[in-house]
Design a protein around this motif. Structure first.
Motif, PDB file in Angstrom:
ATOM      1  N   LEU A 107      -5.921  12.649   6.150  1.00 40.76           N
ATOM      2  CA  LEU A 107      -5.244  11.649   5.329  1.00 40.76           C
ATOM      3  C   LEU A 107      -4.818  12.197   3.970  1.00 40.76           C
ATOM      4  N   GLY A 108      -5.255  13.409   3.672  1.00 37.71           N
ATOM      5  CA  GLY A 108      -5.022  13.958   2.336  1.00 37.71           C
ATOM      6  C   GLY A 108      -6.212  13.743   1.427  1.00 37.71           C
ATOM      7  N   ALA A 109      -7.214  13.021   1.923  1.00 38.24           N
ATOM      8  CA  ALA A 109      -8.450  12.771   1.185  1.00 38.24           C
ATOM      9  C   ALA A 109      -9.520  12.368   2.187  1.00 38.24           C
ATOM     10  N   VAL A 110     -10.764  12.716   1.894  1.00 39.80           N
ATOM     11  CA  VAL A 110     -11.886  12.251   2.703  1.00 39.80           C
ATOM     12  C   VAL A 110     -11.966  10.729   2.590  1.00 39.80           C
ATOM     13  N   CYS A 134     -14.419  10.158   8.050  1.00 39.83           N
ATOM     14  CA  CYS A 134     -13.537  11.291   8.271  1.00 39.83           C
ATOM     15  C   CYS A 134     -13.757  12.294   7.139  1.00 39.83           C
ATOM     16  N   PRO A 135     -14.663  13.264   7.344  1.00 32.99           N
ATOM     17  CA  PRO A 135     -14.943  14.239   6.293  1.00 32.99           C
ATOM     18  C   PRO A 135     -13.852  15.290   6.118  1.00 32.99           C
ATOM     19  N   ASP A 136     -12.879  15.307   7.038  1.00 35.65           N
ATOM     20  CA  ASP A 136     -11.790  16.294   6.995  1.00 35.65           C
ATOM     21  C   ASP A 136     -10.652  15.756   6.126  1.00 35.65           C
ATOM     22  N   VAL A 173       0.845  -1.201   0.000  1.00 38.17           N
ATOM     23  CA  VAL A 173       0.000   0.000   0.000  1.00 38.17           C
ATOM     24  C   VAL A 173       0.878   1.248   0.000  1.00 38.17           C
ATOM     25  N   ASP A 174       0.682   2.096  -0.991  1.00 37.15           N
ATOM     26  CA  ASP A 174       1.405   3.352  -1.103  1.00 37.15           C
ATOM     27  C   ASP A 174       1.010   4.266   0.064  1.00 37.15           C
ATOM     28  N   ARG A 175       2.006   4.718   0.832  1.00 32.85           N
ATOM     29  CA  ARG A 175       1.726   5.576   1.977  1.00 32.85           C
ATOM     30  C   ARG A 175       1.046   6.883   1.554  1.00 32.85           C
ATOM     31  N   ASP A 176       1.284   7.311   0.299  1.00 28.21           N
ATOM     32  CA  ASP A 176       0.650   8.533  -0.192  1.00 28.21           C
ATOM     33  C   ASP A 176      -0.852   8.344  -0.418  1.00 28.21           C
ATOM     34  N   ILE A 177      -1.271   7.085  -0.544  1.00 33.41           N
ATOM     35  CA  ILE A 177      -2.692   6.789  -0.736  1.00 33.41           C
ATOM     36  C   ILE A 177      -3.371   6.580   0.611  1.00 33.41           C
ATOM     37  N   VAL A 178      -2.841   5.653   1.408  1.00 33.80           N
ATOM     38  CA  VAL A 178      -3.369   5.398   2.751  1.00 33.80           C
ATOM     39  C   VAL A 178      -2.189   5.186   3.688  1.00 33.80           C
ATOM     40  N   ASP A 179      -1.960   6.140   4.559  1.00 33.90           N
ATOM     41  CA  ASP A 179      -0.917   6.031   5.572  1.00 33.90           C
ATOM     42  C   ASP A 179      -1.559   5.383   6.808  1.00 33.90           C
TER      43      ASP A 179
END
Length: 354
Positions: free
Chosen positions: A107-110, A101-103, A12-18
């Protein structure tokens, strides 16, 4: 500070889901802690990302927008989570949201977490029970009709969804809205424009024959059979998925959509439904309409109009990929395939108009 002791899954790419960030956020929601286990990417009908995993003895599916977020990706996921939360407890077959998580800054994305669905997607899989029995497949189609009828029968205002869509003028907006979308495809370099016979005639027919009376409700918006999960041990819908096009509008468009996308073996469009589309055995449009009426008190006298609208709208949506393929933004083979389905949809619309 995020707890970096949580191991990041190798695939899993950390930039997608850390997962360090997700783990801390889950702890803050009071969810079970521990290491992330059995992390698996799930395929779907969209470019949105879904990862299944286990943590603290509980299974989850995480859903977020694509790696390269589009302009409305976060809003789409935020809306999905809101709608699915509102549907919880209504009896409508939909994924159950555990936490959202609407913020997007976290994560960089909802994103949201939902319970995994036990079932299969008939586009990719058809168990022996379903493959070997045409009556089971007919009941699958009827269960799909029941699912959208029950959705459309809900009182969206009671569920707190008054501002989820703009029902006023919904039907009046459809033809100009989608013709405008089609016109926007000309921005794709090399696209020669829509080569769809009878395009304007369909739009004109829809405007002339538009129903004068209708009742607003919740609309899934893309409820073909590939966006449904079915039970392994019977024909029942386990859950309707991919709620990206959901809104408050005229729910009868969902019925028209199911009829318009009903796979006919031997057609290009049947390939959209994959395994199930290849074998057929689904209920007739007449059976679908009658079954819808068992769960709804809506006037079903104009279903043909909604089916033509579904052909018109979906055909234009699919033509977008064809246009992007000319500009190198989508594979040419996929663009050609979807354009062929667009032509079939408009042919079906003309048959219905006659």
């Amino acid at each position: 500070m995020w707890d970096m002791s949580i191991a990041q899954p190798v695939d899993v790419d950390r930039d997608i889901v850390d997962f360090a960030i997700v783990g801390t956020w889950m702890d803050q929601q009071g969810l079970p802690g521990g290491e992330f286990e059995n992390v698996t990417a799930l395929g779907g009908g969209t470019q949105n990302i879904m990862l299944r995993f286990a943590r603290g003895g509980r299974d989850y599916v995480l859903r977020r927008g694509p790696k390269h977020l589009r302009a409305k990706s976060n809003d789409v996921i935020r809306r999905e989570a809101r709608l699915l939360g509102a549907l919880d407890g209504t009896g409508v077959r939909a994924p159950k949201v555990i936490a959202a998580c609407p913020d997007e800054s976290v994560l960089g994305a909802v994103f949201y977490l939902m319970e995994p669905i036990t079932g299969f997607n008939p586009q990719n899989e058809l168990p022996q029970l379903h493959a070997g029995d045409p009556e089971i497949r007919r009941q699958m189609g009827l269960s799909a009709v029941e699912a959208i009828a029950r959705l459309g029968a809900l009182d969206y205002q009671t569920l707190g969804l008054n501002d989820y869509g703009k029902p006023d003028g919904f039907l009046e907006r459809q033809v100009p809205r989608w013709l405008g979308e089609l016109e926007s495809y000309s921005a794709n370099a090399g696209y020669p424009g829509p080569e769809v016979p009878g395009l304007q005639q369909v739009g004109d027919w829809l405007d002339r024959n538009r129903p004068a009376q209708w009742t607003p409700g919740i609309l899934h918006g893309d409820c073909h059979l590939a966006n449904m999960m079915f039970s392994y041990d019977g024909p029942e819908v386990a859950a309707m998925v991919d709620w990206e096009m959901s809104t408050i509008g005229d729910p009868l468009l969902d019925l028209g959509w199911q009829i318009a996308t009903r796979p006919e073996p031997g057609t290009t469009g049947a390939a959209l439904i994959g395994k199930l589309g290849a074998v057929g055995g689904l209920p007739t449009p007449e059976e679908m309409i009658a079954h819808y009426g068992k769960f709804s008190d809506r006037d079903l006298g104009n279903v043909t109009w909604y089916t033509v609208l579904a052909c018109f709208k979906l055909g234009i949506v699919l033509e977008g990929t064809h246009a992007r393929a000319f500009a190198g933004k989508a594979p040419k083979q996929v663009g050609d395939f979807l354009h062929a389905i667009t032509l079939e949809l408009f042919e079906r619309a003309h048959r219905l108009m006659d």
